[in-house]
Design a protein around this motif. Structure first.
Motif, PDB file in Angstrom:
ATOM      1  N   PHE A  11     -30.951  24.479  53.299  1.00  0.00           N
ATOM      2  CA  PHE A  11     -32.471  24.658  52.996  1.00  0.00           C
ATOM      3  C   PHE A  11     -33.060  23.680  52.243  1.00  0.00           C
ATOM      4  CE2 PHE A  11     -35.104  27.448  49.976  1.00  0.00           C
ATOM      5  CZ  PHE A  11     -36.246  27.361  50.539  1.00  0.00           C
ATOM      6  N   ILE A  12     -32.567  23.433  50.952  1.00  0.00           N
ATOM      7  CA  ILE A  12     -33.129  22.427  50.012  1.00  0.00           C
ATOM      8  C   ILE A  12     -32.876  21.217  50.683  1.00  0.00           C
ATOM      9  CG2 ILE A  12     -33.326  21.809  47.736  1.00  0.00           C
ATOM     10  CD1 ILE A  12     -32.782  24.685  47.199  1.00  0.00           C
ATOM     11  N   ASP A  31     -22.629  17.457  55.869  1.00  0.00           N
ATOM     12  CA  ASP A  31     -22.500  18.971  55.833  1.00  0.00           C
ATOM     13  C   ASP A  31     -21.420  19.350  56.810  1.00  0.00           C
ATOM     14  OD1 ASP A  31     -23.476  21.820  55.844  1.00  0.00           O
ATOM     15  OD2 ASP A  31     -25.202  21.032  54.937  1.00  0.00           O
ATOM     16  N   ASN A  32     -20.630  20.302  56.093  1.00  0.00           N
ATOM     17  CA  ASN A  32     -19.771  21.077  57.053  1.00  0.00           C
ATOM     18  C   ASN A  32     -20.301  22.293  57.626  1.00  0.00           C
ATOM     19  OD1 ASN A  32     -19.836  23.017  55.173  1.00  0.00           O
ATOM     20  ND2 ASN A  32     -17.978  23.086  54.398  1.00  0.00           N
ATOM     21  N   VAL A  34     -21.101  25.278  57.044  1.00  0.00           N
ATOM     22  CA  VAL A  34     -20.659  26.426  56.856  1.00  0.00           C
ATOM     23  C   VAL A  34     -21.727  27.387  56.442  1.00  0.00           C
ATOM     24  CG1 VAL A  34     -20.286  25.997  54.237  1.00  0.00           C
ATOM     25  CG2 VAL A  34     -18.909  27.960  55.290  1.00  0.00           C
ATOM     26  N   ASN A  35     -22.763  26.857  56.061  1.00  0.00           N
ATOM     27  CA  ASN A  35     -24.197  27.876  56.091  1.00  0.00           C
ATOM     28  C   ASN A  35     -25.252  27.203  56.517  1.00  0.00           C
ATOM     29  OD1 ASN A  35     -25.033  30.557  54.994  1.00  0.00           O
ATOM     30  ND2 ASN A  35     -26.281  29.383  53.168  1.00  0.00           N
ATOM     31  N   SER A  36     -25.191  26.432  57.692  1.00  0.00           N
ATOM     32  CA  SER A  36     -26.217  25.828  58.280  1.00  0.00           C
ATOM     33  C   SER A  36     -26.002  25.539  59.569  1.00  0.00           C
ATOM     34  CB  SER A  36     -26.793  24.536  57.463  1.00  0.00           C
ATOM     35  OG  SER A  36     -25.460  23.846  57.238  1.00  0.00           O
ATOM     36  N   ASP A  58     -16.626  17.607  55.173  1.00  0.00           N
ATOM     37  CA  ASP A  58     -16.265  18.696  54.099  1.00  0.00           C
ATOM     38  C   ASP A  58     -16.088  18.069  52.972  1.00  0.00           C
ATOM     39  OD1 ASP A  58     -15.119  20.975  52.461  1.00  0.00           O
ATOM     40  OD2 ASP A  58     -14.933  21.883  54.342  1.00  0.00           O
ATOM     41  N   LEU A  59     -16.571  18.254  51.817  1.00  0.00           N
ATOM     42  CA  LEU A  59     -16.214  18.040  50.362  1.00  0.00           C
ATOM     43  C   LEU A  59     -14.770  18.236  49.901  1.00  0.00           C
ATOM     44  CD1 LEU A  59     -19.379  18.433  48.095  1.00  0.00           C
ATOM     45  CD2 LEU A  59     -18.903  16.492  49.428  1.00  0.00           C
ATOM     46  N   PHE A  80     -26.238  18.415  46.955  1.00  0.00           N
ATOM     47  CA  PHE A  80     -26.751  20.027  47.399  1.00  0.00           C
ATOM     48  C   PHE A  80     -25.700  20.869  47.507  1.00  0.00           C
ATOM     49  CE2 PHE A  80     -30.440  17.146  48.154  1.00  0.00           C
ATOM     50  CZ  PHE A  80     -31.334  17.762  47.415  1.00  0.00           C
ATOM     51  N   LYS A  84     -23.453  29.509  47.608  1.00  0.00           N
ATOM     52  CA  LYS A  84     -24.670  30.093  46.685  1.00  0.00           C
ATOM     53  C   LYS A  84     -24.686  31.627  46.769  1.00  0.00           C
ATOM     54  CE  LYS A  84     -28.528  29.796  49.920  1.00  0.00           C
ATOM     55  NZ  LYS A  84     -29.903  29.283  50.133  1.00  0.00           N
ATOM     56  N   ASN A  99     -14.467  25.627  46.597  1.00  0.00           N
ATOM     57  CA  ASN A  99     -15.545  24.655  47.192  1.00  0.00           C
ATOM     58  C   ASN A  99     -16.473  24.023  46.102  1.00  0.00           C
ATOM     59  OD1 ASN A  99     -16.897  24.511  49.992  1.00  0.00           O
ATOM     60  ND2 ASN A  99     -18.553  25.094  48.862  1.00  0.00           N
ATOM     61  N   TYR A 148     -20.600  32.507  40.802  1.00  0.00           N
ATOM     62  CA  TYR A 148     -21.386  31.619  41.368  1.00  0.00           C
ATOM     63  C   TYR A 148     -22.037  30.930  40.288  1.00  0.00           C
ATOM     64  CZ  TYR A 148     -25.635  29.210  42.717  1.00  0.00           C
ATOM     65  OH  TYR A 148     -26.954  28.503  43.033  1.00  0.00           O
ATOM     66  N   LYS A 152     -21.676  26.627  38.519  1.00  0.00           N
ATOM     67  CA  LYS A 152     -22.665  25.815  38.384  1.00  0.00           C
ATOM     68  C   LYS A 152     -22.550  25.321  36.927  1.00  0.00           C
ATOM     69  CE  LYS A 152     -24.999  25.749  42.063  1.00  0.00           C
ATOM     70  NZ  LYS A 152     -24.876  24.696  42.895  1.00  0.00           N
TER      71      LYS A 152
HETATM   72  P1  NAD Z   1     -27.682  26.159  51.617  1.00  0.00           P
HETATM   73  O1  NAD Z   1     -26.660  26.921  51.753  1.00  0.00           O
HETATM   74  O2  NAD Z   1     -28.839  26.368  52.579  1.00  0.00           O
HETATM   75  O3  NAD Z   1     -27.247  24.497  51.795  1.00  0.00           O
HETATM   76  C1  NAD Z   1     -25.838  24.160  51.116  1.00  0.00           C
HETATM   77  C2  NAD Z   1     -25.272  23.364  52.122  1.00  0.00           C
HETATM   78  O4  NAD Z   1     -24.203  22.923  51.742  1.00  0.00           O
HETATM   79  C3  NAD Z   1     -24.982  24.239  53.496  1.00  0.00           C
HETATM   80  O5  NAD Z   1     -25.700  23.530  54.602  1.00  0.00           O
HETATM   81  C4  NAD Z   1     -23.565  24.274  53.570  1.00  0.00           C
HETATM   82  O6  NAD Z   1     -23.188  24.297  55.145  1.00  0.00           O
HETATM   83  C5  NAD Z   1     -23.169  22.877  52.762  1.00  0.00           C
HETATM   84  N1  NAD Z   1     -21.712  23.058  52.335  1.00  0.00           N
HETATM   85  C6  NAD Z   1     -21.465  23.898  51.606  1.00  0.00           C
HETATM   86  N2  NAD Z   1     -20.132  23.574  51.043  1.00  0.00           N
HETATM   87  C7  NAD Z   1     -19.777  22.548  51.773  1.00  0.00           C
HETATM   88  C8  NAD Z   1     -18.664  21.649  51.677  1.00  0.00           C
HETATM   89  N3  NAD Z   1     -17.567  21.974  51.017  1.00  0.00           N
HETATM   90  N4  NAD Z   1     -18.938  20.389  52.237  1.00  0.00           N
HETATM   91  C9  NAD Z   1     -19.845  20.202  52.819  1.00  0.00           C
HETATM   92  N5  NAD Z   1     -21.081  20.757  53.124  1.00  0.00           N
HETATM   93  C10 NAD Z   1     -21.020  22.002  52.454  1.00  0.00           C
HETATM   94  O7  NAD Z   1     -28.214  26.148  50.078  1.00  0.00           O
HETATM   95  P2  NAD Z   1     -29.654  26.036  49.529  1.00  0.00           P
HETATM   96  O8  NAD Z   1     -30.697  27.054  49.208  1.00  0.00           O
HETATM   97  O9  NAD Z   1     -30.103  24.633  50.159  1.00  0.00           O
HETATM   98  O10 NAD Z   1     -29.197  25.316  48.143  1.00  0.00           O
HETATM   99  C11 NAD Z   1     -28.664  23.895  47.865  1.00  0.00           C
HETATM  100  C12 NAD Z   1     -28.061  23.783  46.647  1.00  0.00           C
HETATM  101  O11 NAD Z   1     -28.709  24.347  45.434  1.00  0.00           O
HETATM  102  C13 NAD Z   1     -26.897  24.438  46.347  1.00  0.00           C
HETATM  103  O12 NAD Z   1     -26.037  23.882  45.577  1.00  0.00           O
HETATM  104  C14 NAD Z   1     -27.347  25.938  45.531  1.00  0.00           C
HETATM  105  O13 NAD Z   1     -26.317  26.179  44.600  1.00  0.00           O
HETATM  106  C15 NAD Z   1     -28.413  25.293  44.792  1.00  0.00           C
HETATM  107  N6  NAD Z   1     -29.411  26.272  44.262  1.00  0.00           N
HETATM  108  C16 NAD Z   1     -30.032  26.957  45.311  1.00  0.00           C
HETATM  109  C17 NAD Z   1     -31.149  27.730  44.879  1.00  0.00           C
HETATM  110  C18 NAD Z   1     -31.840  28.625  46.058  1.00  0.00           C
HETATM  111  O14 NAD Z   1     -32.643  29.682  45.590  1.00  0.00           O
HETATM  112  N7  NAD Z   1     -31.741  28.433  47.342  1.00  0.00           N
HETATM  113  C19 NAD Z   1     -31.541  27.897  43.600  1.00  0.00           C
HETATM  114  C20 NAD Z   1     -30.515  27.157  42.698  1.00  0.00           C
HETATM  115  C21 NAD Z   1     -29.898  26.443  42.987  1.00  0.00           C
END
Ligand code: NAD
Ligand code: UD1
Length: 337
Positions: A11-12, A31-32, A34-36, A58-59, A80, A84, A99, A148, A152
């Motif tokens: 998302f972000i 990006d792996n 896993v959530n996208s 994957d990280l 990012f 989460k 992770n 979670y 952080k």
């Molecule tokens: P998101 O899940 O949409 O994006 C995170 C991405 O990281 C996903 O595309 C996922 O596939 C990827 N990912 C996860 N583990 C991985 C790995 N081991 N290797 C490679 N890729 C991996 O989440 P988001 O909302 O875009 O959030 C981005 C960051 O901001 C996260 O770290 C989250 O904790 C932080 N954050 C988000 C929010 C929120 O409300 N969305 C608030 C505070 C902090």
């Protein structure tokens, strides 16, 4: 200048990639998934008209990271990638610790190995726990209530130790409040898997008829209407703050922490009412028990970011509702539409 974006299909991260490309940076995304969805990457390319390398890496794979850092000379990393979901983190803490923490350590190890030392990290307002007063300043005491949040906080501490160990490290910790909204094109946005945990995607799924009604978690908080108050921030404003953070890293050393919020608190009912007013769609809801772990009020003081990063959020709650809805209506099933 080439920036590595981890989690850039999320998302972000996807919005940040658009902002970076439009600001003239070269970008490499990993990006792996896993959530996208890979579709997010295609849409970012289509939106910006710019092609860029994407790797489904994957990280947790140090080998993949080494391969990447051998191929590209990065100026900085925007990190990012992470898991989460608060509820899931309570059920499967091993995955979250492994992770988020091991992934970040691997990233910093490879950065160190290849002499890349500028990092922007996605932290969260969750590290403030239940603050005793609002607005929340960066200097407030930290505490967390779930795995979670603890990942952080541990990563923040690790990055502080890393910065203290060698002045070559330049790190910015960005503590996000509640990012909502979407790119105004409606082509990229938040695409939760299954039942949304967070308020705005739940509201848009009720509006489009995928869910019957919203459950409002408690109306007996000490707030103006009894429901929880949060600092909702438009995701495009949020990612703009990351560009300012990158610029800041050019002229600083050590580690610096910034809240990214609007400084304005709105309640759950304020958000429902604004959404209805913007879209002319009624959102049926019922008041239910409080959600365990929720706090009454959480909003930022954005003063430090304004003063030092020269950044402040510009978009209104109406803009956030309009853009969240535009994304939902154009993509009823997210990227799988
Ligand atoms: P998101 O899940 O949409 O994006 C995170 C991405 O990281 C996903 O595309 C996922 O596939 C990827 N990912 C996860 N583990 C991985 C790995 N081991 N290797 C490679 N890729 C991996 O989440 P988001 O909302 O875009 O959030 C981005 C960051 O901001 C996260 O770290 C989250 O904790 C932080 N954050 C988000 C929010 C929120 O409300 N969305 C608030 C505070 C902090
Ligand atoms: C949640 C996470 C937090 C994360 C933040 C940003 C929890 C406990 N906390 O915070 O770690 O940093 O997201 O993404 O999950 N609400 C309802 N009905 C719903 C959903 C939410 O009434 O179906 C209410 C909540 O009680 C809260 C507000 O809406 O008062 C916002 O909730 P949410 O979007 O989940 O964000 P946070 O709880 O602030």
């Amino acid at each position: 200048m080439t920036i590595l974006v981890t989690g850039g299909a999320g998302f972000i991260g996807s919005h940040a990639t658009v902002e970076l490309l439009e600001s003239g940076y070269d970008v490499v995304v990993i990006d792996n998934l896993v959530n996208s969805d890979i579709e997010a990457i295609k849409r970012v390319k289509e939106l910006t008209g710019i092609d860029f390398p994407f790797y489904q890496y994957d990280l947790l794979s140090y080998k993949q990271l080494q391969k990447l850092f051998k191929t590209y000379k990065f100026e900085a990393v925007m990190h990012f990638a992470g898991l989460k979901a608060v509820g899931e983190s309570i059920e499967i803490p091993i995955n979250y610790y492994h992770n988020n923490i091991t992934g970040t350590i691997n990233l910093c190890r490879v950065m160190d190995e290849y002499g890349v030392n500028k990092l922007v990290f996605s932290s969260s307002a969750t590290v403030y726990g239940n603050p005793s007063t609002v607005p929340i300043y960066e200097t407030f005491p930290l505490s967390v209530t779930n795995p979670y949040g603890r990942t952080k906080l541990i990563i923040e501490e690790f990055l502080k130790d890393l910065s203290a160990s060698n002045p070559k490290w330049r790190v910015v910790l960005l503590r996000y409040f509640n990012p909502i909204g979407a790119h105004e094109s409606g082509r990229i946005g938040e695409d939760p898997k299954g039942i949304p945990n967070n308020l705005m995607p739940y509201i848009t799924q009720v509006a489009i008829g995928k869910r019957d009604k919203l459950k409002v978690f408690g109306n007996d908080y000490n707030t103006h209407d009894g429901t929880g108050v949060r600092d909702f921030i438009h995701v495009v404003d949020l990612v703009k703050g990351h560009i300012n953070a990158l610029n800041f890293l050019e002229k600083t050393i050590g580690i610096e922490i910034f809240n990214l919020g609007t400084g304005q608190g709105y309640s759950v009912l304020d958000l429902i009412n604004t959404f209805s007013s913007v879209t002319s769609i009624d959102i049926p809801y019922e008041i239910v028990e409080r959600r365990p772990g929720d706090i009454a009020i959480c909003y930022a003081s954005p003063d430090k970011a304004k003063k030092i990063l020269k950044w402040e959020a510009e978009k209104s709650l109406r803009d956030m509702c309009k853009d969240s809805w535009n994304w939902q209506i154009n993509n009823p099933n997210g990227y799988r539409s």
